[in-house]
Design a protein around this motif. Sequence first.
Motif, short mmCIF file in Angstrom:
data_model
loop_
_atom_site.label_atom_id
_atom_site.label_comp_id
_atom_site.label_asym_id
_atom_site.label_seq_id
_atom_site.Cartn_x
_atom_site.Cartn_y
_atom_site.Cartn_z
N THR A 4 -45.08 32.19 -42.14
CA THR A 4 -45.25 31.77 -43.81
C THR A 4 -44.01 31.08 -43.91
N PHE A 5 -43.88 29.85 -44.48
CA PHE A 5 -42.99 29.03 -44.52
C PHE A 5 -42.31 29.27 -46.28
N GLU A 6 -41.08 29.72 -46.38
CA GLU A 6 -40.61 29.73 -47.67
C GLU A 6 -39.93 28.16 -47.89
N LEU A 7 -40.17 27.66 -49.29
CA LEU A 7 -39.79 26.38 -49.63
C LEU A 7 -38.60 26.48 -50.41
N THR A 8 -38.05 27.75 -51.02
CA THR A 8 -37.01 27.90 -51.69
C THR A 8 -35.90 28.25 -50.95
N HIS A 9 -34.77 27.86 -51.28
CA HIS A 9 -33.58 27.88 -50.58
C HIS A 9 -32.40 27.88 -51.65
N PRO A 10 -31.38 28.59 -51.58
CA PRO A 10 -30.24 28.39 -52.42
C PRO A 10 -29.44 27.12 -52.36
N LYS A 11 -29.36 26.49 -51.15
CA LYS A 11 -28.45 25.52 -51.08
C LYS A 11 -29.34 24.12 -50.52
N ILE A 12 -30.61 24.29 -50.15
CA ILE A 12 -31.27 23.02 -49.46
C ILE A 12 -32.23 22.73 -50.62
N LYS A 13 -32.36 21.43 -51.01
CA LYS A 13 -33.32 21.05 -52.03
C LYS A 13 -34.56 20.74 -51.36
N LEU A 14 -35.82 21.01 -52.38
CA LEU A 14 -37.03 21.09 -51.97
C LEU A 14 -37.59 20.29 -51.05
N ALA A 15 -37.01 18.81 -51.00
CA ALA A 15 -37.60 17.66 -50.25
C ALA A 15 -37.17 17.95 -48.55
N ARG A 16 -35.75 18.24 -48.65
CA ARG A 16 -35.18 18.50 -47.27
C ARG A 16 -36.10 19.67 -46.69
N ARG A 17 -36.09 20.67 -47.29
CA ARG A 17 -36.91 21.89 -46.88
C ARG A 17 -38.19 21.65 -46.28
N VAL A 18 -38.81 20.72 -47.13
CA VAL A 18 -40.20 20.22 -46.73
C VAL A 18 -40.19 19.67 -45.44
N ASP A 19 -39.29 18.59 -45.31
CA ASP A 19 -39.11 17.81 -44.07
C ASP A 19 -38.56 18.90 -42.82
N ALA A 20 -37.84 19.65 -43.17
CA ALA A 20 -37.50 20.72 -42.17
C ALA A 20 -38.82 21.48 -41.74
N VAL A 21 -39.81 21.72 -42.42
CA VAL A 21 -40.82 22.43 -41.84
C VAL A 21 -41.74 21.58 -41.16
N LYS A 22 -42.01 20.60 -41.53
CA LYS A 22 -42.75 19.37 -40.89
C LYS A 22 -42.27 19.20 -39.62
N ASN A 52 -51.95 29.44 -49.03
CA ASN A 52 -51.04 30.05 -49.64
C ASN A 52 -50.39 31.24 -49.32
N THR A 53 -51.40 32.18 -48.83
CA THR A 53 -51.02 33.30 -47.93
C THR A 53 -51.96 33.27 -46.85
N GLU A 54 -51.62 34.53 -45.88
CA GLU A 54 -52.35 34.73 -44.92
C GLU A 54 -54.00 34.94 -44.88
N ALA A 55 -54.09 35.72 -46.04
CA ALA A 55 -55.59 36.08 -46.49
C ALA A 55 -56.30 34.88 -46.92
N GLU A 56 -55.74 33.94 -47.64
CA GLU A 56 -56.36 32.99 -48.23
C GLU A 56 -56.47 31.69 -47.10
N ALA A 57 -55.83 31.80 -46.01
CA ALA A 57 -55.71 30.64 -45.18
C ALA A 57 -57.14 30.33 -44.62
N GLU A 58 -57.57 28.86 -44.50
CA GLU A 58 -58.52 28.43 -44.14
C GLU A 58 -58.48 27.56 -43.02
N PRO A 59 -59.55 27.25 -42.19
CA PRO A 59 -59.42 26.54 -40.96
C PRO A 59 -59.10 25.05 -41.23
N VAL A 60 -58.30 24.18 -40.76
CA VAL A 60 -58.11 22.65 -40.92
C VAL A 60 -57.92 22.22 -39.61
N HIS A 61 -57.90 20.80 -39.61
CA HIS A 61 -57.47 20.07 -38.46
C HIS A 61 -55.98 19.90 -38.29
N VAL A 62 -55.45 19.65 -37.37
CA VAL A 62 -54.14 19.66 -36.99
C VAL A 62 -53.71 18.42 -37.69
#
Length: 104
Positions: A4-22, A52-62
């Motif tokens: 589970t990836f958290e996108l909120t961080h006190p010092k890192i902006k959302l766009a940079r956090r998304v890039d880091a996850v990708k 959004n959560t592990e319980a809601e996860a649906e199969p997708v293509h990579v």
Amino acid sequence: MKKTFELTHPKIKLARRVDAVKHELKKYLKRERNKTLPAGADYWDFDCKFGNTEAEAEPVHVSQLNKLIDKTQQEERTSFYVEILAKPAVRQSNLGADDEADEE
């Protein structure tokens, strides 16, 4: 990888956090593809789930993962769940499709 990836961080902006996850997902896929294949396998295939959560996860293509992450960012969600499991696979030949095209 089941995470589970958290996108909120006190010092890192959302766009940079998304890039880091990708980048982390891309790095994981590359690491898995570079592993030695078992005998009889041609390539590494991936079973992926996204939600959004592990319980809601649906199969997708990579190939859909980046688009789904962008959608999550646009919806301003704070986290999402990704599951990527590598499995050896054998390529399917298109001989049957080629034979049918020749007959026409």
